[in-house]
Motif scaffolding. Structure first.
Motif, PDB file in Angstrom:
ATOM      1  N   ASN A  30      13.323  -5.309  -5.889  1.00  0.00           N
ATOM      2  CA  ASN A  30      13.222  -4.237  -5.243  1.00  0.00           C
ATOM      3  C   ASN A  30      14.536  -3.284  -5.529  1.00  0.00           C
ATOM      4  O   ASN A  30      14.461  -2.367  -6.188  1.00  0.00           O
ATOM      5  N   GLU A  75      18.920  -8.981  -6.551  1.00  0.00           N
ATOM      6  CA  GLU A  75      19.314  -8.212  -5.188  1.00  0.00           C
ATOM      7  C   GLU A  75      20.543  -8.528  -4.544  1.00  0.00           C
ATOM      8  O   GLU A  75      20.901  -8.163  -3.351  1.00  0.00           O
ATOM      9  N   LYS A 118      11.534 -16.679   1.385  1.00  0.00           N
ATOM     10  CA  LYS A 118      11.798 -15.503   1.900  1.00  0.00           C
ATOM     11  C   LYS A 118      11.066 -14.290   1.024  1.00  0.00           C
ATOM     12  O   LYS A 118      10.586 -13.440   1.481  1.00  0.00           O
ATOM     13  N   LYS A 119      11.895 -14.277  -0.165  1.00  0.00           N
ATOM     14  CA  LYS A 119      11.230 -13.334  -1.083  1.00  0.00           C
ATOM     15  C   LYS A 119       9.732 -13.315  -1.495  1.00  0.00           C
ATOM     16  O   LYS A 119       9.117 -12.493  -1.598  1.00  0.00           O
ATOM     17  N   ARG A 138       7.447 -14.341   0.701  1.00  0.00           N
ATOM     18  CA  ARG A 138       6.803 -13.981   1.619  1.00  0.00           C
ATOM     19  C   ARG A 138       6.610 -12.322   1.785  1.00  0.00           C
ATOM     20  O   ARG A 138       5.673 -11.777   2.113  1.00  0.00           O
ATOM     21  N   GLU A 139       7.637 -11.738   1.238  1.00  0.00           N
ATOM     22  CA  GLU A 139       7.829 -10.212   1.102  1.00  0.00           C
ATOM     23  C   GLU A 139       6.721  -9.935   0.123  1.00  0.00           C
ATOM     24  O   GLU A 139       6.159  -8.961   0.387  1.00  0.00           O
ATOM     25  N   GLU A 187       3.211 -10.238   1.473  1.00  0.00           N
ATOM     26  CA  GLU A 187       2.715  -9.149   2.319  1.00  0.00           C
ATOM     27  C   GLU A 187       2.519  -7.994   1.910  1.00  0.00           C
ATOM     28  O   GLU A 187       1.474  -7.252   2.055  1.00  0.00           O
ATOM     29  N   LYS A 188       3.056  -7.623   0.593  1.00  0.00           N
ATOM     30  CA  LYS A 188       2.989  -6.661  -0.291  1.00  0.00           C
ATOM     31  C   LYS A 188       1.486  -6.455  -0.814  1.00  0.00           C
ATOM     32  O   LYS A 188       0.631  -5.540  -0.956  1.00  0.00           O
TER      33      LYS A 188
END
Length: 512
Positions: free
Chosen positions: A442, A484, A498-499, A501-502, A505-506
């Motif tokens: 991102n 990042e 963690k990445k 899961r992000e 979600e998207k």
């Protein structure tokens, strides 16, 4: 209902379609539209609407990925997703993927009553392809028709002017096609611990000299900066070893470093990650250091301290013996062309590799260039696009064709071709269709080291899962997590989860 399931009933193979629409001449009129349809634009919609009015059945065929030659990164959308996008239009009855270079075989087999072309092909002197299609249709009594109009749209112009970001849609489709879930990816991630890995390659220390800009000189075109601080990051093959250790692997690292300041820094940092080391030193060969002077946000200058000369005979024998003694599960050769890998050392080192070990070859070159084709018959190779084009002397082919030619040249079982901000293109020697995965990064702070993270995680994942798809997805997530962060920092499994899961979600968000 899920988008893909809702319209997949319209996707049909050619023989099944023929059975449904019967042979020519038939009672119900059939129109065939053919094209790439990488992006369906208003011109296509008008084309379909006009041709549907002419017939009872509208069939649209899209060209298979491997025959598309409209640009090196085309098609932008993979064939099955293009077909599904077409199937979502109510006026289209059936969609097929045409596995031929031209539509002539399809026309001969299906014998449509009407073969429809867009307005842009209706010139006084027809383009040769269109003329061939016209003759083919008229030979059995069919008719070629052209959609009237005065505005011509172009998928290529649309893609070139404003590339649609479909990375998440393509990921979702790839996972669905192959029955992969985020839960499944999570399970694979927890299986990569305790694997024994031996890494061989060049050490690099990246230094960030952070400065504040003072100004320019009045007499010469020289600018002045004030040094504020220095930060050192482990790079090259050494950070690959640290990524692997962060993932839970038992890592042995073999390389060449000096006993200088940077060499001591390397030993200390690898010690923190419990990486076992086999180091040898050579007189007049410093530990490779690349010092970048930064005046935020600009990188002003890079100063290298290194020797690119080939390693000595004694060093080749040292590394060769370490390879012969290796009892590890995975061997990674990480080539940055700073002396270890060259035409003299490679035959010796490659012949020293134990036969049953899982072999991974990587070449990440910036100021230097390597030759990934020297790593033949490896389980996985991960070159970048620039290097692949250089070694194959190929600037113009599509990435699909480039990957195919690379596989013909060095016979890897699996290939992940790195495309920078465009992600990766993947191909192997199984029946799995080649596929691409976009970048998940991102807010890119520092892309340096993304390839190292990808190499480490894709190698571990491929070893445990035997799946190039799992391997490339997890490798891409690791690369995004690295982009990042500032500096080349080892990525932990927790950061990847963690990445992931992000991303999940998207993906779920756009499906609502």
């Amino acid at each position: 209902m899920d988008f893909f399931k809702k319209y997949s009933n319209k996707l049909i193979d050619l023989k099944s379609l023929k059975a449904k629409v019967k042979s020519f001449p038939r009672k119900k009129k059939l129109t065939l539209c053919h094209g790439v349809f990488d992006v369906v634009h208003p011109g296509h919609v008008r084309h379909f609407y006009y041709t549907k009015k002419k017939s009872d059945i509208l069939v649209v065929s899209c060209t298979a990925d491997k025959f598309i030659n409209k640009g090196i990164y085309r098609p932008h959308v993979p064939e099955k997703l293009r077909a599904l996008n077409l199937a979502a239009y109510e006026m289209i009855d059936f969609v097929i993927i045409d596995n031929n270079k031209t539509s002539l075989n399809l026309i001969n087999f299906l014998k449509p009553d009407y073969y429809a072309k867009g307005f842009e092909y209706s010139t006084k002197i027809l383009p040769k392809t269109t003329q061939d299609e016209k003759e083919c249709v008229e030979k059995y009594g069919g008719k070629i028709i052209f959609t009237p109009g005065d505005v011509v749209y172009s998928s290529s112009k649309i893609i070139n002017s404003n590339l649609p970001n479909l990375d998440l849609e393509k990921l979702d489709f790839l996972m669905k096609q192959n029955k992969i879930t985020f839960k499944g990816i999570n399970k694979v991630l927890h299986r990569i611990k305790k694997i024994n890995v031996h890494v061989v390659g060049d050490v690099i220390v990246d230094t960030h000299s952070k400065t504040s800009f003072i100004g320019g000189q009045t007499k010469t075109p020289t600018f002045s900066v004030l040094l504020e601080n220095e930060e050192h990051y482990i790079g090259g093959a050494a950070v690959v070893a640290m990524h692997l250790s962060s993932a839970g692997a038992n890592v042995t690292f073999t390389s060449v470093i000096s006993n200088d300041k940077m060499g001591r820094f390397v030993r200390k940092e690898l010690g923190k990650y419990k990486v076992k080391t086999n180091f040898i030193s050579e007189k007049n060969r410093p530990t490779t250091n690349k010092n970048t002077f930064i005046s935020s946000p600009y990188r002003l200058l890079k100063v290298d301290t290194l020797s690119n000369s080939p390693i000595e005979e004694e060093t080749i024998n040292f590394i060769s013996n370490k390879l012969k003694d290796s009892k590890d599960d995975i061997l990674i050769l990480s080539d940055f062309r700073h002396g270890i890998f060259n035409s003299r050392s490679l035959p010796v080192l490659l012949s020293s590799i134990p036969k049953k070990i899982f072999k991974v070859g990587d070449s990440q070159v910036a100021s230097r260039w390597g030759n990934i084709t020297e790593f033949k018959k490896f389980d996985l190779i991960t070159p970048n696009e620039k290097e692949a084009r250089f070694v194959l002397a190929d600037q113009d082919s599509t990435v699909g064709k480039l990957a195919g030619n690379l596989i013909k040249k060095c016979y890897p079982k699996n290939l992940i071709l790195k495309l920078g901000e465009r992600g990766v293109f993947c191909k192997n020697n199984t029946k799995v269709q080649p596929f691409s995965i976009g970048s998940f990064a991102n807010d890119v702070i520092d892309p340096v080291g993304a390839g190292d993270a990808m190499l480490a995680y894709s190698a571990l994942t491929l070893y445990v899962s035997k799946s190039l798809i799992y391997s490339s997805i997890i490798g891409s997530i690791a690369a995004a997590a690295e982009c990042e962060l500032d500096g080349n920092v080892p990525i932990s499994v927790e950061k990847i989860i963690k990445k992931m899961r992000e991303i999940e979600e998207k993906v779920n968000l756009f499906k609502k």
